[in-house]
Design a protein around this motif. Structure first.
Motif, PDB file in Angstrom:
ATOM      1  N   ILE A 124       0.833  -1.204   0.000  1.00 46.99           N
ATOM      2  CA  ILE A 124       0.000   0.000   0.000  1.00 46.99           C
ATOM      3  C   ILE A 124       0.870   1.258   0.000  1.00 46.99           C
ATOM      4  N   ASP A 125       2.023   1.205   0.668  1.00 44.97           N
ATOM      5  CA  ASP A 125       2.932   2.356   0.682  1.00 44.97           C
ATOM      6  C   ASP A 125       3.463   2.672  -0.713  1.00 44.97           C
ATOM      7  N   ASP A 126       3.636   1.636  -1.529  1.00 47.86           N
ATOM      8  CA  ASP A 126       4.080   1.857  -2.909  1.00 47.86           C
ATOM      9  C   ASP A 126       3.015   2.612  -3.703  1.00 47.86           C
ATOM     10  N   LEU A 127       1.756   2.254  -3.498  1.00 47.17           N
ATOM     11  CA  LEU A 127       0.669   2.966  -4.169  1.00 47.17           C
ATOM     12  C   LEU A 127       0.614   4.410  -3.691  1.00 47.17           C
ATOM     13  N   LYS A 128       0.779   4.601  -2.401  1.00 50.22           N
ATOM     14  CA  LYS A 128       0.771   5.955  -1.839  1.00 50.22           C
ATOM     15  C   LYS A 128       1.884   6.811  -2.457  1.00 50.22           C
ATOM     16  N   GLN A 129       3.038   6.209  -2.663  1.00 44.16           N
ATOM     17  CA  GLN A 129       4.159   6.924  -3.269  1.00 44.16           C
ATOM     18  C   GLN A 129       3.855   7.291  -4.730  1.00 44.16           C
TER      19      GLN A 129
ATOM     20  N   LEU B 288     -13.012  -5.608 -13.785  1.00 48.00           N
ATOM     21  CA  LEU B 288     -12.020  -5.710 -12.714  1.00 48.00           C
ATOM     22  C   LEU B 288     -10.987  -6.791 -13.030  1.00 48.00           C
ATOM     23  N   PRO B 289      -9.725  -6.395 -13.219  1.00 48.36           N
ATOM     24  CA  PRO B 289      -8.682  -7.387 -13.479  1.00 48.36           C
ATOM     25  C   PRO B 289      -8.462  -8.310 -12.278  1.00 48.36           C
ATOM     26  N   ARG B 290      -8.163  -9.538 -12.564  1.00 48.75           N
ATOM     27  CA  ARG B 290      -7.932 -10.547 -11.522  1.00 48.75           C
ATOM     28  C   ARG B 290      -6.800 -10.144 -10.581  1.00 48.75           C
ATOM     29  N   GLU B 291      -5.782  -9.480 -11.108  1.00 48.58           N
ATOM     30  CA  GLU B 291      -4.646  -9.062 -10.284  1.00 48.58           C
ATOM     31  C   GLU B 291      -5.082  -8.163  -9.136  1.00 48.58           C
ATOM     32  N   ILE B 292      -6.082  -7.340  -9.384  1.00 52.21           N
ATOM     33  CA  ILE B 292      -6.564  -6.442  -8.338  1.00 52.21           C
ATOM     34  C   ILE B 292      -7.369  -7.216  -7.307  1.00 52.21           C
ATOM     35  N   VAL B 293      -8.184  -8.136  -7.770  1.00 54.10           N
ATOM     36  CA  VAL B 293      -8.964  -8.963  -6.841  1.00 54.10           C
ATOM     37  C   VAL B 293      -8.012  -9.655  -5.870  1.00 54.10           C
ATOM     38  N   ASP B 294      -6.953 -10.242  -6.392  1.00 53.31           N
ATOM     39  CA  ASP B 294      -5.983 -10.943  -5.555  1.00 53.31           C
ATOM     40  C   ASP B 294      -5.274  -9.993  -4.600  1.00 53.31           C
ATOM     41  N   TRP B 295      -4.895  -8.815  -5.084  1.00 53.52           N
ATOM     42  CA  TRP B 295      -4.118  -7.869  -4.274  1.00 53.52           C
ATOM     43  C   TRP B 295      -4.945  -7.251  -3.157  1.00 53.52           C
ATOM     44  N   THR B 296      -6.196  -6.983  -3.394  1.00 45.86           N
ATOM     45  CA  THR B 296      -7.004  -6.254  -2.409  1.00 45.86           C
ATOM     46  C   THR B 296      -7.269  -7.049  -1.137  1.00 45.86           C
ATOM     47  N   THR B 297      -6.899  -8.307  -1.116  1.00 42.94           N
ATOM     48  CA  THR B 297      -7.031  -9.076   0.118  1.00 42.94           C
ATOM     49  C   THR B 297      -5.954  -8.698   1.132  1.00 42.94           C
ATOM     50  N   LYS B 298      -4.998  -7.841   0.730  1.00 44.39           N
ATOM     51  CA  LYS B 298      -3.890  -7.454   1.601  1.00 44.39           C
ATOM     52  C   LYS B 298      -4.282  -6.436   2.671  1.00 44.39           C
ATOM     53  N   GLY B 299      -5.435  -5.821   2.548  1.00 47.22           N
ATOM     54  CA  GLY B 299      -5.813  -4.823   3.550  1.00 47.22           C
ATOM     55  C   GLY B 299      -6.745  -3.783   2.997  1.00 47.22           C
ATOM     56  N   GLY B 300      -6.913  -2.716   3.744  1.00 45.51           N
ATOM     57  CA  GLY B 300      -7.846  -1.670   3.354  1.00 45.51           C
ATOM     58  C   GLY B 300      -7.161  -0.350   3.076  1.00 45.51           C
ATOM     59  N   SER B 301      -7.894   0.539   2.463  1.00 47.19           N
ATOM     60  CA  SER B 301      -7.377   1.872   2.187  1.00 47.19           C
ATOM     61  C   SER B 301      -7.811   2.818   3.311  1.00 47.19           C
ATOM     62  N   THR B 302      -7.262   4.005   3.295  1.00 48.07           N
ATOM     63  CA  THR B 302      -7.608   5.014   4.288  1.00 48.07           C
ATOM     64  C   THR B 302      -8.175   6.243   3.580  1.00 48.07           C
ATOM     65  N   ALA B 303      -8.838   7.088   4.335  1.00 46.20           N
ATOM     66  CA  ALA B 303      -9.371   8.332   3.764  1.00 46.20           C
ATOM     67  C   ALA B 303      -8.232   9.176   3.187  1.00 46.20           C
ATOM     68  N   GLU B 304      -7.092   9.168   3.850  1.00 43.43           N
ATOM     69  CA  GLU B 304      -5.936   9.961   3.399  1.00 43.43           C
ATOM     70  C   GLU B 304      -5.456   9.524   2.019  1.00 43.43           C
TER      71      GLU B 304
END
Length: 129
Positions: free
Chosen positions: A26-31, A69-85
């Motif tokens: 998630i930090d990589d996405l934030k960056q 929705l690509p399968r890669e995203i379905v698999d990745w989103t099991t890693k946690g949640g996003s924040t309002a920030e």
């Protein structure tokens, strides 16, 4: 733009990035989103495509996925949640893509700007709701 579509994953750069998604945190996405949102310069098409794809990951984490929705995203989103920030950061980054990017200019030249802009506005709405 042969082989391209107005969807978030209908370009080569987003497809390549999806192939690397499983190794990201998630930090990589934030960056990725932070660089785009805070950059005053024009965003090149590859960077803009990746910003849109990363924002779609966050929208999916919020329970507002894209129609295709690509399968890669379905698999990745099991890693946690996003924040309002980070969602707000994504909204700002997508706005930057929509207003000041090579991707915008390419869609203007290809006469697809209205459809592409509508798709990005939909993404921003899904991120904000």
């Amino acid at each position: 733009m042969p082989g391209w579509g107005t969807g978030s994953f209908e370009n080569e750069d987003a497809q390549k990035w999806l192939g690397k998604l499983s190794a990201l945190r998630i930090d990589d996405l934030k960056q990725i989103l932070g660089r785009a949102a805070d950059q005053s310069d024009y965003l090149e098409a590859p960077d803009a495509s990746i910003v849109v794809a990363a924002a779609e990951v966050l929208a999916t984490m919020k329970g507002a996925p894209p129609e295709k929705l690509p399968r890669e995203i379905v698999d990745w989103t099991t890693k946690g949640g996003s924040t309002a920030e980070i969602n707000e950061l994504a909204v700002r980054a997508v706005d930057k893509v929509r207003r000041n990017s090579e991707l915008k200019d390419l869609w203007l030249e290809a006469d697809g700007l209205n459809e592409w802009t509508a798709a990005l506005q939909d993404l921003q709405t899904r991120l904000s709701s």
